[in-house]
Scaffold this active site. Structure first.
Site, PDB file in Angstrom:
ATOM      1  N   CYS A  88      34.311  39.964  45.366  1.00 25.13           N
ATOM      2  CA  CYS A  88      33.105  39.792  44.499  1.00 25.13           C
ATOM      3  C   CYS A  88      32.072  38.364  45.269  1.00 25.13           C
ATOM      4  CB  CYS A  88      32.890  39.820  43.123  1.00 25.13           C
ATOM      5  SG  CYS A  88      31.475  40.359  42.168  1.00 25.13           S
ATOM      6  N   HIS A  95      36.577  44.823  41.853  1.00 25.48           N
ATOM      7  CA  HIS A  95      37.489  43.852  40.886  1.00 25.48           C
ATOM      8  C   HIS A  95      38.909  44.831  40.613  1.00 25.48           C
ATOM      9  CE1 HIS A  95      35.281  40.400  40.313  1.00 25.48           C
ATOM     10  NE2 HIS A  95      34.041  41.179  40.144  1.00 25.48           N
TER      11      HIS A  95
END
Length: 305
Positions: free
Chosen positions: A119, A230
């Protein structure tokens, strides 16, 4: 005292994920791996770290020593370096430069240390980050380890995803090609790849709807990769394939048939908590209270959208 008691819960030695990064602060030992392990994985502890439980699945592996690094002198030459998510990507990127960790990361890269960004960490690995929605900084050069550019937007992407590592993954990720991944996206901004980067994964499902979206980036040598997904290390086969390739780089034999199912492990921890709760707490009394409350104030217990 005459105060009714519903029960007394005993202390339970359970491994439940923490919700707050305060456990990463100095003095806490929970995420300071104890004992020697064959593989050394270092996570850069940026000041605004987010979703740090992404890496609990690595810490649970039998051959991984996971440590969090906040100073250049702590980094060394780990077997794998991870740049985590951030609640302030540009601010944390500036901190990397101010703290000297940006230089340390580049030195580790020069020493052939593999790097994965997740991310915000993925965004930091690129060439440039544009538009200061998060921190007021208009633009900032990234670390330049992936041929990517990120443009921030005010709309946040929040999706559950299924994905797979691209079939042409090479280098460190060659044994992970086509490995199934499951996780979630929660980020602001879009990242575009330049000619020197290839997509890392292919998202095949978003929020239970079929999709075909290229995600992340991997460099030509297959030694630096980034993704918006994630929880990818919760995927047992992907993680074991990756770790076995790291073992091979060190001249260690792979661990066969030891794909640690972290999702099942987490579920078992909650099952133990629930069983102990039922054993030590008067659940019948709790159900009576809930039924009474719902009868008196039915709207109070309506689910909120």
């Amino acid at each position: 005292t005459g105060v009714p008691v519903l029960g007394v819960m005993p202390y339970l030695a359970l491994d439940l994920e923490d919700e707050d990064g305060v456990v990463l602060q100095p003095g806490s030992q929970k995420y300071r791996q104890q004992g020697d392990r064959e593989l050394d994985v270092a996570v850069i502890q940026v000041p605004h770290i987010s979703n740090f439980t992404d890496f609990n699945a690595l810490a649970a592996q039998p051959d991984v020593g996971l440590r969090y690094v906040s100073q250049p002198a702590q980094l060394g030459t780990p077997d794998l370096l991870i740049l985590p998510g951030s609640k302030n990507t540009l601010g944390d990127l500036q901190w990397l430069h101010d703290s000297g960790l940006a230089v340390a990361i580049m030195q580790a890269h020069g020493q052939q240390v593999p790097i994965i960004g997740v991310c915000g960490g993925f965004q930091m690995l690129g060439n440039q980050l544009i538009d200061g929605v998060e921190s007021g900084i208009d633009r900032m050069p990234g670390l330049g380890l992936l041929d990517c550019e990120t443009v921030f937007a005010r709309q946040k992407v929040t999706t559950r995803v299924l994905a797979q590592v691209q079939a042409d993954a090479n280098g460190l990720f060659a044994d992970c090609a086509m490995a199934a991944l499951e996780g979630y996206e929660i980020h602001m901004g879009e990242t575009s790849r330049g000619p020197a980067a290839r997509p890392f994964t292919l998202i095949t499902c978003r929020n239970q709807l079929g999709a075909e979206v290229e995600d992340g980036a991997i460099n030509a040598e297959g030694r630096v990769a980034g993704t918006y997904i994630h929880g990818l290390f919760d995927s047992a086969d992907f993680t074991r394939s990756l770790l076995n390739r790291l073992r091979q780089r060190k001249g260690l034999a792979p661990l066969a048939d030891t794909a640690f199912d972290y999702r099942q492990y987490k579920s078992n921890q909650f099952d133990q908590l629930a069983a102990a709760f039922r054993e030590h707490v008067d659940m019948a009394a709790i159900y009576r209270i809930l039924q009474y409350k719902q009868a008196q104030h039915p709207l109070d217990l309506e689910p909120q959208v």
